[in-house]
Design an enzyme around this catalytic site. Structure first.
Site, mmCIF file in Angstrom:
data_model
loop_
_atom_site.group_PDB
_atom_site.id
_atom_site.type_symbol
_atom_site.label_atom_id
_atom_site.label_comp_id
_atom_site.label_asym_id
_atom_site.label_seq_id
_atom_site.Cartn_x
_atom_site.Cartn_y
_atom_site.Cartn_z
ATOM 1 N N GLU A 1 38.783 38.625 39.793
ATOM 2 C CA GLU A 1 40.070 38.283 39.176
ATOM 3 C C GLU A 1 40.932 39.529 38.977
ATOM 4 O O GLU A 1 42.149 39.488 39.181
ATOM 5 C CB GLU A 1 39.855 37.570 37.840
ATOM 6 C CG GLU A 1 41.137 37.080 37.213
ATOM 7 C CD GLU A 1 41.869 36.062 38.065
ATOM 8 O OE1 GLU A 1 43.081 36.253 38.322
ATOM 9 O OE2 GLU A 1 41.261 35.065 38.477
ATOM 10 N N GLU B 1 48.248 40.796 43.684
ATOM 11 C CA GLU B 1 49.477 40.072 43.365
ATOM 12 C C GLU B 1 50.556 41.016 42.831
ATOM 13 O O GLU B 1 51.729 40.900 43.200
ATOM 14 C CB GLU B 1 49.196 38.967 42.350
ATOM 15 C CG GLU B 1 48.456 37.791 42.944
ATOM 16 C CD GLU B 1 48.256 36.662 41.961
ATOM 17 O OE1 GLU B 1 48.593 36.820 40.767
ATOM 18 O OE2 GLU B 1 47.760 35.610 42.390
ATOM 19 N N GLU C 1 47.617 38.560 32.221
ATOM 20 C CA GLU C 1 46.977 37.640 33.169
ATOM 21 C C GLU C 1 46.213 36.539 32.430
ATOM 22 O O GLU C 1 45.115 36.757 31.921
ATOM 23 C CB GLU C 1 46.019 38.402 34.093
ATOM 24 C CG GLU C 1 46.694 39.463 34.930
ATOM 25 C CD GLU C 1 47.692 38.910 35.926
ATOM 26 O OE1 GLU C 1 47.542 37.743 36.365
ATOM 27 O OE2 GLU C 1 48.626 39.638 36.279
#
Length: 124
Positions: A71, A78, A30
């Site tokens: 985050e 996701e 990420e």
């Protein structure tokens, strides 16, 4: 399925290992998490050594952690959405957009908190 003998201190050790794996995975996969973590590492000493009160320092550090936590949750959402299906679906887009909005709000909270504290300390 639950692992056998997963209770007490052994459970804490296993959970810690899974958490470390999750952090390592977020760092590896990420880009946004890497960027935010690097910024947090840079800003952390500023929050500690700035000429502000102890409570203000804690608030500044807390907002950095809130950004990182948000985050991580965004990345998890996701990943789950992408795992379920690769077809475009309005609900998939909505889930990703809402998670992204949470990150945006955490960044806004961080910026407002830091701005207010530092303006008060160094300008007014």
């Amino acid at each position: 399925m639950k692992p056998v003998n997963n209770h007490g201190f052994k459970r804490v050790i296993r959970a810690t290992g899974f958490s470390i794996q999750g952090l390592a995975s977020a760092w590896k996969n990420e880009a946004a998490f890497r960027q935010e973590l690097i910024i947090a590492v840079i800003l952390f000493p500023i929050a500690i050594f700035a000429n502000v009160s102890f409570v203000e320092s804690i608030l500044m550090v807390m907002t950095l952690f809130i950004v990182l936590i948000t985050e991580l949750l965004n990345s998890a959402i996701e990943a789950v959405v992408d795992r379920i299906s690769d077809e475009i679906h309005p609900l998939s887009g909505q889930a990703k957009d809402v998670a992204s909005a949470a990150v945006f709000l955490s960044l806004a909270l961080c910026a407002i908190t830091w701005g207010a504290i530092l303006l008060k300390a160094y300008v007014f």
